[in-house]
Scaffold this active site. Structure first.
Site, PDB file in Angstrom:
ATOM      1  CG  HIS A 155     -21.192 -35.465 -23.057  1.00 21.63           C
ATOM      2  ND1 HIS A 155     -21.539 -35.561 -21.634  1.00 21.63           N
ATOM      3  CD2 HIS A 155     -21.014 -36.857 -22.613  1.00 21.63           C
ATOM      4  CE1 HIS A 155     -21.064 -36.570 -20.924  1.00 21.63           C
ATOM      5  NE2 HIS A 155     -21.300 -37.356 -21.327  1.00 21.63           N
ATOM      6  CB  CYS A 185     -18.906 -40.293 -22.154  1.00 19.26           C
ATOM      7  SG  CYS A 185     -20.104 -41.422 -23.003  1.00 19.26           S
TER       8      CYS A 185
END
Length: 404
Positions: free
Chosen positions: A300, A319
């Site tokens: 992201h 992440c």
């Protein structure tokens, strides 16, 4: 002097543009192969005991990188045999950072080392830290994943003084890791690869390097996992559904200190869970990229762009945070007539969450390579052992295999 500074700037920019130490070309789609670097996967990957030498070699050839590393291994073993890896003599108590135009015996020894290591084409034997040595230092730092500047600190010299046997060991470890790359991933023409130790993302399209970006990854207590999957969707202006562990370990403490904490951070309760609303300050930024996996890991955007200036970039809960995430979205969708640049930008306005299902899924591999050979230059990169995985391995000196 102005001309000198201009030329040095050009050199530095050139190294930045080539600092991504790998470029693989051919790949076929992969169907959610979750390949972790663990004893079971290693055991399965090494199940060649009953194969002939010829078939075993065919396993290695699944990755051209294996053969490139073999060439690098031959080079460093030759350096070891000829005893060319000489120590750089410094006094740790009195050492001062070396900078351009300094001189001394250590400078001469560093020059010799960079020549042996391939960062200089010749050894002028000069003891002056001149422009030629500056270029060599930049190349060395590029190959070792260090900040690109001309300063040589005590830690840099300490690294140079590591025995050549450490370089040999690192190459062997990564030759084994090449065998963990899923077979059908190796042959695909479109794919995304993230190499954790290099903090880099590479997007290859039609067999050519299409896009690269800096990333930051999980902390040492929330490591980014090693696996492969297929990217199937992009979410613009996403909500961030805060994991329960973060709620329990972080948010509740913050809410106890400040009753307005959720509102001040654009968060809200949603069905007994906390989520952060879309917007430029959302922890996921303006876009996220999803690929099914059992670790709840995705890629992201991030509003924390300042973190990309650090040499070691282990900041997330696992992440992968992409510096140029918005550009990646544009590149992935550039051939989709339903998603124009204007529509993509509008979807990233931070108001409404919008999901784009990819018409063509993209194989993705999250890997861990502390040594990698640049396909174009043939240079071997030695990257930081971010999660100390190299130290977890023990080499069987009789056959060079990696044992847990």
């Amino acid at each position: 002097m102005k001309q000198l500074h201009k030329s040095l700037l050009i050199i530095a920019i050139a190294f930045v543009l080539t600092s991504f130490g790998f470029k693989t070309k051919d790949i076929k789609p992969v169907d959610n192969l979750y390949t972790k670097e663990n004893p079971e996967v290693q055991k399965n990957s090494d199940s060649t005991n009953n194969l002939s030498k010829k078939s075993s070699k065919e396993v290695y050839l699944l990755s051209r990188q294996y053969d490139r590393l073999q060439i690098a291994l031959d080079k460093y073993e030759k350096i070891q045999r000829k005893k060319l890896w000489k120590k750089i003599d410094i006094d740790s108590a009195t050492y001062k950072d070396l900078k351009p135009f300094d001189s001394g015996v250590a400078v001469k020894q560093i020059r010799e080392r960079l020549y042996i290591d391939g960062d200089l084409k010749k050894d002028s034997k000069s003891s002056l830290y001149d422009e030629e040595l500056m270029a060599g230092v930049l190349n060395y730092k590029k190959r070792y994943g260090l900040a690109l500047n001309y300063k040589l600190t005590f830690d840099h010299i300490k690294q140079m003084n590591e025995p050549v046997s450490e370089r040999i060991r690192t190459i062997k470890l990564n030759m084994e890791r090449c065998r963990l790359i899923p077979e059908n991933l190796i042959e695909a023409r479109d794919y995304i690869m993230v190499n954790i130790p290099s903090y880099k993302l590479l997007y290859v399209k039609n067999g050519a390097n299409e896009f690269t970006s800096d990333v930051f990854v999980g902390t040492t207590w929330a490591e980014t996992e090693i696996f492969s999957s297929t990217m199937d969707r992009i979410v613009f202006s996403p909500y961030w559904n805060v994991p329960q562990s973060i709620i329990d370990n972080e948010l509740k403490l913050n809410m106890a200190k400040d009753k307005n904490y959720l509102e001040e951070n654009n968060m809200e309760w949603n069905g007994g869970r906390v989520r952060q609303k879309p917007g430029p300050k959302n922890s996921l930024g303006l876009v996220k990229f999803l690929f099914p996996n059992p670790f709840d890991i995705y890629m992201h955007d991030t509003p924390a762009k300042s973190l990309f200036q650090f040499e070691k970039r282990t900041f997330s809960h696992g992440c992968i945070n992409i510096k140029e995430a918005k550009k990646l979205a544009h590149v992935i969708l550039k051939d989709d007539p339903d998603w124009t640049d204007e529509k993509i930008d509008s979807a990233m306005d931070g108001v409404n969450e919008t999901t784009c299902i990819l018409k063509t899924k993209i194989p993705i591999y999250i890997g861990y390579f502390t040594s990698w050979v640049n396909e174009e230059t043939g240079e071997v990169y030695f990257l930081p052992d971010v999660y100390q995985k190299d130290k977890e391995k023990v080499l069987d000196s009789t056959n060079g295999l990696v044992m847990e």
